[in-house]
Design a protein around this motif. Structure first.
Motif, short mmCIF file in Angstrom:
data_model
loop_
_atom_site.label_atom_id
_atom_site.label_comp_id
_atom_site.label_asym_id
_atom_site.label_seq_id
_atom_site.Cartn_x
_atom_site.Cartn_y
_atom_site.Cartn_z
N PRO A 6 3.27 -21.16 -7.87
CA PRO A 6 1.87 -21.20 -8.21
C PRO A 6 1.73 -20.78 -9.66
N ARG A 7 0.90 -21.36 -10.32
CA ARG A 7 0.54 -21.01 -11.58
C ARG A 7 -0.90 -19.94 -11.36
N MET A 8 -0.30 -18.65 -11.47
CA MET A 8 -1.28 -17.57 -11.32
C MET A 8 -0.83 -16.44 -12.06
N ASP A 9 -1.65 -15.39 -12.45
CA ASP A 9 -1.13 -14.15 -13.00
C ASP A 9 -0.91 -13.39 -11.74
N LEU A 10 -0.55 -12.04 -12.29
CA LEU A 10 0.04 -11.15 -11.17
C LEU A 10 -1.11 -10.56 -10.50
N SER A 11 -2.27 -10.27 -10.94
CA SER A 11 -3.27 -9.69 -10.50
C SER A 11 -4.01 -10.64 -9.28
N LEU A 13 -1.57 -12.49 -7.57
CA LEU A 13 -0.57 -12.52 -6.55
C LEU A 13 -0.57 -11.04 -5.70
N GLU A 15 0.64 -6.86 -5.35
CA GLU A 15 1.75 -6.17 -5.36
C GLU A 15 2.80 -6.59 -4.34
N LEU A 18 4.14 -10.10 -5.00
CA LEU A 18 5.25 -10.26 -6.03
C LEU A 18 6.36 -9.67 -5.45
N ILE A 19 6.33 -8.76 -4.48
CA ILE A 19 7.62 -8.09 -3.95
C ILE A 19 8.23 -9.09 -3.10
N LEU A 21 8.00 -12.41 -3.64
CA LEU A 21 8.49 -13.49 -4.34
C LEU A 21 9.64 -13.09 -5.08
N VAL A 69 -1.96 5.25 -14.47
CA VAL A 69 -1.94 4.50 -13.30
C VAL A 69 -1.79 5.50 -12.10
N HIS A 338 -0.97 -2.38 -6.35
CA HIS A 338 -0.92 -2.46 -7.63
C HIS A 338 -1.11 -4.08 -8.01
N PHE A 339 -1.64 -4.30 -9.21
CA PHE A 339 -2.05 -5.52 -9.98
C PHE A 339 -3.63 -5.82 -9.34
N VAL A 344 -6.10 -1.21 -15.98
CA VAL A 344 -5.26 0.16 -16.63
C VAL A 344 -5.75 -0.01 -18.14
#
Lengths: 346, 346
Positions: A6-11, A13, A15, A18-19, A21, A69, A338-339, A344
């Protein structure tokens, strides 16, 4: 590959997304014919990786602390930073019931740092390393705009046995070592500039900046035949959620039974949120039948508290909180992700 | 402890001074009674750490890439970044003649990053991992203001034998694999916006962004009885200096014999500086007698060039450069040293 991403940024998706993925990607890209993959026992998704090596089970984990952080140099000393950077990795080995052995330490540091700070850092780390028989044998240093500390910790399983996240079964009790909430309460005290007596401040700071990983307790769990555990780093409810997800079960927690540290209860109105969602307590959360937990309790010389039980599979709400009367309740979520949580500053 | 520590910051002490200091501190603080220390074969100060484990020799190394220090996201693709982050660690295992096996990947990332970038990153890393039989089995992710990538790579020694930095002896020849200078030339091209033809650009970029670690060549060296090697990461002269320091010997390099890549020679006036001091070529530098080098050359199907020899111990100038006539010469120093070289922007 991009077709499935999917077109998205990490924030967006987050933490844990992302793990998941990364787990999916590395599984799809791997070449399972290689001996390394064939000897692998546990990959991404538990407290450590594990593989067979010459008749022994090797464990490996890595964890990172990022300035502004995970820590603020205004609050933490370099000696505490050295301790904590190793402690959070030791806690992952503890959550497998393993034996920690060798550490590699990667430091990204600004050039303006005092050399003495680095000495204090290794002083704190070596103190904890010696406590648990860990040898600091290598690492890397690089210049960077802000401090980033990554420790990789290698170890071995005890008699080829390991505590997993994925082995909880309905009917088991849920238990936790020690008392919860000190670490999050310390953070809150620093943020809100709460005025407390010196002894309380000392104990709160100890909880957050110098956590004691439950390495020996984890080894007792394995020796006593316990199968399922995780360390409390993300927060009690979040980490219990990780067990439920990996084991495909649900859980009930009786809030009144959660061992909240008395100093947290006495000094913070939101003590329940701090203990259930705060995270970074580095105690062990495990599941087993009552008789096994009783045997652990008699061996361990450290508080063990039953806080709930694993229920039948397939409930939509994986972790259910119950109040003193057995009614379903909630609490204000506090676990860090996270994210998703907060911005930060560089 | 502070009594012995000079009051200075890291930029005064420099990267190699800091590594020496960390080595000294960890040696003094260690508890040598622990089994981990007793089984340790190599600690801080070689290309990897090494220890005995159930009759096998385990190897472990870690290396970090910091945004705006080691790479610029304007120049490198995420796919190349994944490749390179693993390659620089594989190169350390190659420099021991070892077998790479398991990788842990720690990513500190800004939340605004596209998820697709992370997929490309693992795509590049998995491609190289599969090439050399490495399983990516864990790691860590954290939010951070700038990208910091740390890979820890575990492996094992081949038949208990390892290439060391500390075993060079006077009378031996110095040899190097492949051709040097591409990586530094690529950096120079990017910095000076040098105009070159597309094929040259492609090869230069390959050298810098997608280096091929000499894992198989390192294994041939070990199999052929070679004892001493290092990978060229800091630069030919700097890395030869590391061998001289560890082995307590001196070295003579005949500049005219250094295998400078023809494209570097053809397109850059300072080709000698780029090849001798540039670094990040990730070729292997080794020492051995002439007959052993000849045997390696016949086995390896990859260029091997003799560039000088190890001389008697105790010369004050550890690496001496000789011109075509045998006269002592110099070159403009170019090897990168963290903390001492340049400031970092956040």
């Amino acid at each position: 590959m991009s077709a499935i991403i999917p077109r998205m940024d990490l924030s967006e998706l987050g933490e844990f997304g992302l793990i998941d993925l990364i787990h999916t990607i590395t599984e799809r890209l791997k070449d399972p014919e290689h001996p390394s993959w064939q000897r692998l026992l546990i990959g991404i998704g538990d407290d450590t990786a594990a593989w067979q090596s010459n008749g022994q089970t090797q464990l490996a984990t890595t964890d990172t602390l990022v300035q502004n952080v995970h820590f603020d140099l205004k609050d933490i000393t370099w000696e505490e930073l050295g301790w904590k950077a190793l402690a959070i990795n030791l806690s992952d080995i503890a959550a497998m019931g393993g034996i920690p052995q060798y550490a590699l330490v990667s430091l990204a540091l600004p050039g303006a740092l005092e050399v003495e700070n680095i000495c204090e850092f290794y002083d704190g780390m070596a103190r904890l390393a010696n406590e648990f028989g860990v040898a600091i044998v290598g690492g890397n240093i690089a210049v960077a705009p802000n401090v980033v500390i990554t420790v990789a910790l290698l170890g071995s399983a005890r008699n080829e046995k390991m505590l997993r996240r994925s082995s909880a079964t309905p009917g088991e009790q849920i238990a936790v070592t020690g008392y919860l909430g000190l670490s999050a309460a310390c953070l809150m005290m620093l943020k809100e500039r709460t005025s407390l007596d010196a002894e309380t401040i000392k104990i709160l700071r100890q909880g957050h900046f110098r956590p004691v990983p439950r390495v020996r307790e984890g080894q007792v769990l394995v020796d006593q035949g316990i199968k399922t555990a995780i360390d409390i780093s993300d927060g009690l409810i979040a980490d219990l959620g990780h067990i439920c997800e990996a084991s495909e079960v649900s859980a009930e927690v009786r809030i009144e039974q959660v061992p909240i540290h008395p100093l947290v209860k006495a000094n913070f109105q939101n003590y329940q949120q701090l203990a259930l969602g705060g995270g970074e307590d580095y105690e062990l959360l495990f599941t087993a039948n009552k008789a096994d937990i009783e045997r652990v309790r008699q061996t361990i010389h450290y508080p063990i508290t039953i806080i709930g039980n694993i229920t039948q599979e397939g409930l939509p709400d994986r972790v259910t909180l119950l109040d003193a009367k057995g009614n379903i309740t909630g609490y204000e979520k506090g676990g860090w992700e996270h994210f998703k949580d907060g911005a930060v500053e560089a």
